[in-house]
Design a protein around this motif. Structure first.
Motif, mmCIF file in Angstrom:
data_model
loop_
_atom_site.group_PDB
_atom_site.id
_atom_site.type_symbol
_atom_site.label_atom_id
_atom_site.label_comp_id
_atom_site.label_asym_id
_atom_site.label_seq_id
_atom_site.Cartn_x
_atom_site.Cartn_y
_atom_site.Cartn_z
ATOM 1 N N THR A 43 0.828 -1.210 0.000
ATOM 2 C CA THR A 43 0.000 0.000 0.000
ATOM 3 C C THR A 43 0.862 1.260 0.000
ATOM 4 O O THR A 43 0.604 2.215 -0.746
ATOM 5 N N THR B 7 0.975 3.748 -3.168
ATOM 6 C CA THR B 7 0.416 5.086 -2.938
ATOM 7 C C THR B 7 1.391 6.162 -3.410
ATOM 8 O O THR B 7 1.000 7.128 -4.080
ATOM 9 N N LEU C 229 -4.785 7.037 -5.313
ATOM 10 C CA LEU C 229 -5.242 5.962 -4.432
ATOM 11 C C LEU C 229 -5.784 4.763 -5.207
ATOM 12 O O LEU C 229 -5.992 3.700 -4.622
#
Length: 287
Positions: A142, A146, A186
């Motif tokens: 993540t 990101t 995102l």
């Protein structure tokens, strides 16, 4: 020999790995794969290149057109020429759909790569807590995706709007542009987490890629149209539809539009569900 002396001769038990140690290990794993560099590099350049080419082509086309909307030539039917949407040029569907598959592939590789190499046995022997391993992997993936998504989205917007500076280009300070950049940034970690879930279930390279395309691109295409509300609502619950709302990359509101709030909820729901699926798939299935 006394109990005390026997205890002194016994090897000390290794302390259990802390979560920060798992994060460090997953960071090393993801960057130790050469495919990570190639996939992320090629995917990022593809997105930026496709959008930049579109902006350059539109700038060249608009240079020979009148600045104000004009009526169609005599003898031709149709509406007057419409104002050009410069923001849309930075967020073309084909480019960002490619990026969705790329991000999903990276997430899938992070999981099934350990299974195909056999490294997962070593990992789970050292850290029997499978939930902690997957959560650490999800956190690293993540974070990486990101940052990459933010860089690609920002670079795409700035480059395309620079090329369109003479034709109504927008700045990053514009609220719609900022929301589009945030939604596109995102989108990368969201798709990567979906890829992790698919990789944990399928555990095969080709199967994971096919699963990514089916889940992220083909499923939304099956639930289009506004004849039945339930069909439209299922389509609205897909990441692609949510991204189109956040990036302003849609034509018309339709009967059942997706609001910005609903789009963010879709993002959050898919991310949480993807992590839960990945955790349960690894926890319940043998290596």
């Amino acid at each position: 020999m006394t109990v005390t002396s026997m205890t002194a001769l016994m090897p000390a038990t290794a302390a259990p790995a802390r979560f920060r140690h798992l994060l460090a290990a997953e960071w090393i794993k993801i960057w130790s794969l050469r495919s990570t560099y190639w996939v992320l590099g090629a995917g990022s350049l593809s997105v930026i290149g496709i959008n930049a080419n579109s902006a350059y082509s539109n700038a060249d086309r608009l240079s020979g057109m009148p600045a104000e909307p004009s009526a169609p030539p005599p003898g031709m039917r149709g509406e007057p020429l419409m104002a050009f949407d410069a923001l849309h040029t930075a967020f073309l569907d084909p480019a960002w759909q490619i990026f969705m598959v790329v991000a999903c592939s990276v997430g899938a590789i992070a999981v099934f790569g350990e299974y195909t190499s056999g490294l997962i046995r070593t990992t789970l022997t050292a850290v029997p807590d499978r939930r902690a391993v997957i959560l650490a992997k999800a956190a690293v993936v993540t974070g990486v995706m990101t940052v990459l998504g933010a860089v690609v989205a920002t670079a795409t917007l700035l480059l395309t709007q620079y090329l369109l500076r003479d034709h109504g280009g927008v700045s990053l300070a514009d609220p719609e542009a900022l929301r589009a950049v945030a939604g596109s940034a995102l989108l990368a970690p969201l798709c990567a987490l979906v890829g992790m879930a698919i990789g944990a279930v399928v555990r095969h390279a080709a199967g994971a890629i096919v699963g990514a395309i089916l889940t992220l691109l083909l499923l939304p295409a099956l639930f289009q149209g506004e004849t039945y509300r339930w069909v439209a609502e299922i389509g609205n619950a897909m990441p692609l539809s949510a991204w189109e709302t956040l990036s302003g990359n849609h034509w018309g509101e339709g009967k059942y539009p997706v609001t910005v709030t609903e789009a963010w909820v879709v993002y959050a729901a898919w991310a949480v569900c993807a992590v839960l699926v990945a955790v349960e798939a690894v926890r319940r299935r043998d290596v």
